[in-house]
Design a protein around this motif. Structure first.
Motif, short mmCIF file in Angstrom:
data_model
loop_
_atom_site.label_atom_id
_atom_site.label_comp_id
_atom_site.label_asym_id
_atom_site.label_seq_id
_atom_site.Cartn_x
_atom_site.Cartn_y
_atom_site.Cartn_z
N ALA A 1 0.91 -1.28 0.09
CA ALA A 1 0.00 0.06 -0.10
C ALA A 1 0.75 1.19 -0.05
CB ALA A 1 -0.94 -0.06 1.28
N SER A 2 2.04 1.23 0.58
CA SER A 2 2.85 2.33 0.77
C SER A 2 3.82 2.54 -0.72
CB SER A 2 3.87 2.25 1.85
OG SER A 2 4.76 1.15 1.74
N VAL A 3 4.09 1.56 -1.63
CA VAL A 3 4.86 1.93 -2.64
C VAL A 3 3.84 1.73 -3.74
CG1 VAL A 3 6.71 0.75 -3.87
CG2 VAL A 3 6.83 0.61 -1.41
N LYS A 4 3.87 2.98 -4.40
CA LYS A 4 2.87 3.36 -5.48
C LYS A 4 3.52 2.40 -7.00
CE LYS A 4 0.12 5.28 -2.94
NZ LYS A 4 -1.12 4.53 -2.36
N TYR A 5 2.60 2.30 -7.89
CA TYR A 5 3.10 1.77 -9.13
C TYR A 5 4.13 2.49 -9.78
CZ TYR A 5 -0.50 -1.72 -8.52
OH TYR A 5 -1.24 -2.74 -7.59
N SER A 6 4.29 3.83 -9.64
CA SER A 6 5.34 4.67 -10.22
C SER A 6 6.63 4.58 -9.51
CB SER A 6 4.70 6.18 -10.60
OG SER A 6 4.28 6.84 -9.18
N HIS A 7 6.71 4.19 -8.47
CA HIS A 7 7.89 4.33 -7.48
C HIS A 7 8.84 3.15 -7.95
CE1 HIS A 7 10.50 4.51 -3.93
NE2 HIS A 7 9.85 5.67 -3.71
N SER A 8 10.21 3.79 -7.83
CA SER A 8 11.20 2.83 -8.34
C SER A 8 11.53 1.66 -7.73
CB SER A 8 12.64 3.73 -8.26
OG SER A 8 12.80 4.03 -6.74
N LEU A 9 10.85 1.66 -6.38
CA LEU A 9 10.96 0.16 -5.53
C LEU A 9 9.82 -0.76 -5.86
CD1 LEU A 9 12.17 1.45 -2.24
CD2 LEU A 9 13.47 0.44 -3.81
N ARG A 10 8.90 -0.24 -6.57
CA ARG A 10 7.81 -0.92 -6.88
C ARG A 10 8.16 -2.47 -7.71
NH1 ARG A 10 2.96 -1.58 -4.84
NH2 ARG A 10 2.13 -3.43 -6.06
N LYS A 11 9.24 -2.37 -8.41
CA LYS A 11 9.63 -3.88 -9.10
C LYS A 11 9.98 -4.79 -7.92
CE LYS A 11 12.53 -5.65 -12.48
NZ LYS A 11 13.81 -5.34 -13.59
N CYS A 12 10.51 -4.21 -6.81
CA CYS A 12 11.10 -5.29 -5.79
C CYS A 12 9.54 -5.53 -5.06
CB CYS A 12 11.85 -4.29 -4.82
SG CYS A 12 13.67 -3.87 -5.63
N VAL A 13 8.64 -4.77 -4.79
CA VAL A 13 7.33 -5.28 -4.16
C VAL A 13 6.78 -6.35 -5.12
CG1 VAL A 13 5.36 -4.14 -3.25
CG2 VAL A 13 7.40 -3.03 -3.04
N ASP A 14 6.81 -6.04 -6.24
CA ASP A 14 6.05 -7.02 -7.31
C ASP A 14 6.78 -8.36 -7.27
OD1 ASP A 14 4.21 -5.18 -7.80
OD2 ASP A 14 5.42 -4.48 -9.90
N THR A 15 8.15 -8.40 -7.07
CA THR A 15 8.79 -9.52 -6.81
C THR A 15 8.52 -10.40 -5.44
OG1 THR A 15 10.62 -8.68 -8.14
CG2 THR A 15 11.21 -10.58 -6.91
N ILE A 16 8.25 -9.54 -4.41
CA ILE A 16 8.05 -10.26 -3.18
C ILE A 16 6.40 -10.42 -3.32
CG2 ILE A 16 7.39 -9.64 -0.76
CD1 ILE A 16 9.46 -7.39 -0.77
N LEU A 17 5.79 -9.93 -3.82
CA LEU A 17 4.19 -10.52 -4.06
C LEU A 17 4.22 -11.78 -4.78
CD1 LEU A 17 2.44 -7.05 -4.90
CD2 LEU A 17 2.23 -8.55 -2.82
N THR A 18 5.16 -12.08 -5.93
CA THR A 18 5.09 -13.38 -6.58
C THR A 18 5.37 -14.60 -5.78
OG1 THR A 18 7.28 -13.12 -7.42
CG2 THR A 18 5.86 -12.38 -8.65
N LYS A 19 6.21 -14.27 -4.39
CA LYS A 19 6.34 -15.36 -3.53
C LYS A 19 5.46 -15.64 -2.52
CE LYS A 19 10.49 -15.25 -5.57
NZ LYS A 19 11.42 -14.74 -5.06
N CYS A 20 4.10 -14.80 -2.47
CA CYS A 20 3.15 -14.88 -1.48
C CYS A 20 2.10 -15.97 -2.13
CB CYS A 20 2.66 -13.56 -1.32
SG CYS A 20 3.55 -12.37 -0.68
#
Length: 659
Positions: free
Chosen positions: A264-283
């Motif tokens: 919720a804190s990292v928006k889709y335009s943020h540079s760290l969003r790719k890292c968050v998406d990688t974490i989501l794939t492991k959930c």
């Protein structure tokens, strides 16, 4: 014949290591680097165990040739005299022919140019794996970094202290050797110091594991013949696994809550969003679908952007929590199947028809086997009669082997008289030139030692850091750690075995030919306090460890520290056994309700399915019932369900009403 034998051993050991890796690891999902490293370490260690008996028989043959070369006349005359007395012919035989007849080449003879090169490659490759490559690969596989470069950096930093500690110890040893006035530090002595240091560390751990396995393995088979004890211990494991399963699910829920906040804190335009998406794939899938929806977080105004380092730690935490949760669920499922089977055995033992009765239905594949081969009557005789007798006989055999090993470990340093029973047997077979008997004795001995040590490695568990779980549930860290242990334990185990049969340079006479395996180890007399002290007398401690294991001192100490272990006369163990019984009753009721609902749905479909199919207006409802039925049957076989049983029944009733 020797080349064929060596080739068959190489292929057979490879498939043995691959089969074990398939049982404990996941060949499809785990990283190829992890699988290759673990397979190589297991394969090399198992290879040493299987090739060493061939090395022993080859060495005995070369010793025979050397003895005949030293004393050719007495051997020829004595043999010729015996031949003339039997045949009445006074003619003498050619010495070379007589020597060839006395020293017959073993069927598994391996040329001199093969074994030294083979041992050198196998030994140094295994040492490179255990001390350098596998620790680095452990850190790499466990890292939560999002790129290969980041994982490499994390692995280097994590292993800097590890490598530095060993480097410091090695420097002190070099200074000790260089300062000694009688020693000259050459490359050969440098290798000997390295081998001695590695074998000393391995021997220290080897005696601990061997002392436990020599007692626990025969005792476990003997107690397995007592069905009441086996069922009580399984109840204890059920209670313990239930708490571990709840803790793992809570840990996963906490990790998913953190992921939700970060998502919720990292928006889709943020540079760290790719890292968050990688974490989501492991959930898990259900969490991914829930987080994929645009839902406002209740504390969105107070959300703080995470850093790259915190995302790396969260990624590592999510991977660990997912692996642990999946592992406990599968272990819980298998444990329930095991306890249900034991309860069925207890009920079937009093059956007047001598037929084994199962509580729940089996799969179609098992049903075909049970219909033609493993019938209920055959299963009753095996489970209720023969299996207990088999366990008792096996336990007695293993107990005798344990006694012989303990006696030989405590007396193998005695040269005159020879007290080690293994050395006596090998000496008798050597005098009679029974090479096959020599190889069989050596193989059985070293195999039993390996079973005692390796089975302990497979059974021990160090909290949540190391655990070899079957059914493809072992994580990468545990697989590689087991490979490191095998590579460190196998060389000192083989040297200890050669000491038991008096074919090690530290024990055997100096005028005997040494095996090709000990030739690459060098002379440990360079460090006399190790070769003449620690290496000879430290294995005697296996006797004390056997007594400690016999009286469950280790399990009692772990119970005092809060790590629950099963002890028959312990109050805490009795409480956990009662808790396990209640949990099993609850799971049995759930399983029975689920199976009854599935059977009712199947019966309804068989009764009314044809009518609905003919009408053509309820075809959709028919398909839905079929899918739900297959899902329920599959879940009842696997042993755990993601939904409540009451909800499943309401779903079935709702489908029936629609039909």
């Amino acid at each position: 014949m020797s080349v064929v034998t060596l080739g068959l051993v190489l292929v057979a050991v490879f498939f043995l290591a691959l089969g074990l890796l398939h049982r404990y690891g996941d060949l499809r999902k785990q990283q190829r680097m992890v699988l290759l490293g673990t397979l190589a370490s297991w394969y090399l260690c198992f290879l040493i165990v299987f090739i060493l008996p061939l090395d022993v028989s080859t060495t005995i043959y070369k010793q025979c040739l050397l003895d005949n070369a030293r004393h050719p006349t007495p051997v020829t005359l004595t043999t010729s005299t015996r031949s003339s007395n039997r045949t009445g012919n006074s003619s003498t035989l050619d010495p070379t022919e007589r020597e060839a007849s006395v020293c017959e080449k073993p069927w598994s003879y391996i040329p001199d140019s093969v074994l030294p090169v083979f041992w050198r490659v196998v030994y140094w490759t295994s040492q490179f794996l255990t001390w350098l490559l596998l620790p680095f690969m452990q850190s790499y596989a466990r890292s939560g970094a999002f790129s290969r470069v980041g994982k490499l950096k994390a692995a280097l930093v994590e292993n800097a202290i590890y490598y530095g500690t060993y480097l410091l110890i090695f420097i002190f040893l070099l200074i000790y050797v260089a300062a000694h006035p009688q020693w000259r530090l050459t490359w050969t002595e440098f290798q000997t110091i390295s081998i001695t240091a590695a074998n000393t560390w391995g021997l220290f751990l080897l005696v601990l594991l061997l002392g436990y396995g020599l007692v626990e393995i025969p005792r476990s088979y003997w107690l397995s013949s007592c069905h009441a004890h086996l069922l009580a211990k399984t109840y204890f494991k059920v209670a313990k696994m239930a708490s571990e399963k709840v803790a793992a699910e809570e840990n996963l829920a906490d990790a998913m809550e953190e992921v939700s906040v970060v998502n919720a804190s990292v928006k889709y335009s943020h540079s760290l969003r790719k890292c968050v998406d990688t974490i989501l794939t492991k959930c898990p899938i259900e969490y991914q679908e829930e987080m994929g929806e645009e839902v406002e977080h209740p504390c969105e105004d107070r959300l703080v952007l995470p850093t790259k380092r915190s995302l790396v730690q969260l990624h590592k935490k999510v991977i660990s929590a997912m692996q642990r949760c999946s592992q406990t669920r599968v272990q819980w499922s298998m444990l329930l199947e095991r306890v249900f089977h034991l309860e069925d055995v207890a009920k079937s033992r009093s059956s007047p028809t001598y037929r084994f009765v199962r509580s729940f239905a089996t799969t179609e594949r098992d049903s075909c086997v049970r219909k033609f081969l493993y019938t209920p009557k055959v299963e009753w005789y095996w489970e209720c009669v023969f299996l207990q007798v088999f366990y008792k006989l096996l336990a007695l055999l293993l107990f005798l082997l344990s006694v012989v090993v303990v006696w030989s470990e405590c007396t193998f340093f005695s040269r005159h008289p020879v007290l080690s029973l293994f050395a006596i047997v090998v000496r008798v077979t050597e005098q009679q030139r029974y090479y096959i008997c020599t190889e069989v004795v050596c193989f059985v001995t070293i195999l039993f030692l390996c079973v005692c040590v390796y089975s302990t490695v497979f059974q021990i568990r160090v909290f949540n850091f190391y655990c070899l779980a079957p059914h493809h549930q072992t994580d990468a860290y545990s697989l590689q750690f087991s490979g490191m242990l095998f590579c460190r334990l196998t060389p000192p185990l083989c040297l200890n075995f050669l000491g038991l049969i008096h074919m090690d340079p530290a024990v055997s006479p100096q005028d005997r030919i040494h095996t090709s395996y000990t030739s690459i180890m060098g002379s440990m007399h360079l460090l006399s306090f190790i070769s003449n002290g620690f290496y000879i007398y430290y294995p005697v401690l296996v006797l004390l460890l056997c007594f400690a294991t016999l009286y469950n001192l280790g399990s009692r100490c772990l119970n005092l520290l809060g790590v629950h272990q099963y002890v028959a006369d312990d109050d805490l163990s009795s409480d956990l056994v009662d808790e396990g019984k209640e949990l099993v009753r609850r799971e049995r009721r759930k399983r029975q309700k689920s199976e009854n609902a599935a059977n009712a749905s199947l019966s309804w479909r068989e009764r009314y399915g044809g009518v609905h199919g003919a009408s053509g207006g309820s075809r959709t409802g028919y398909v839905e019932i079929k899918d739900d039925q297959e899902t329920q049957t599959k879940k009842s076989i696997i042993g755990f369900a993601w939904r409540n049983t009451d909800e499943q029944q309401r779903s079935l009733l709702h489908s029936n009403d629609d039909g």
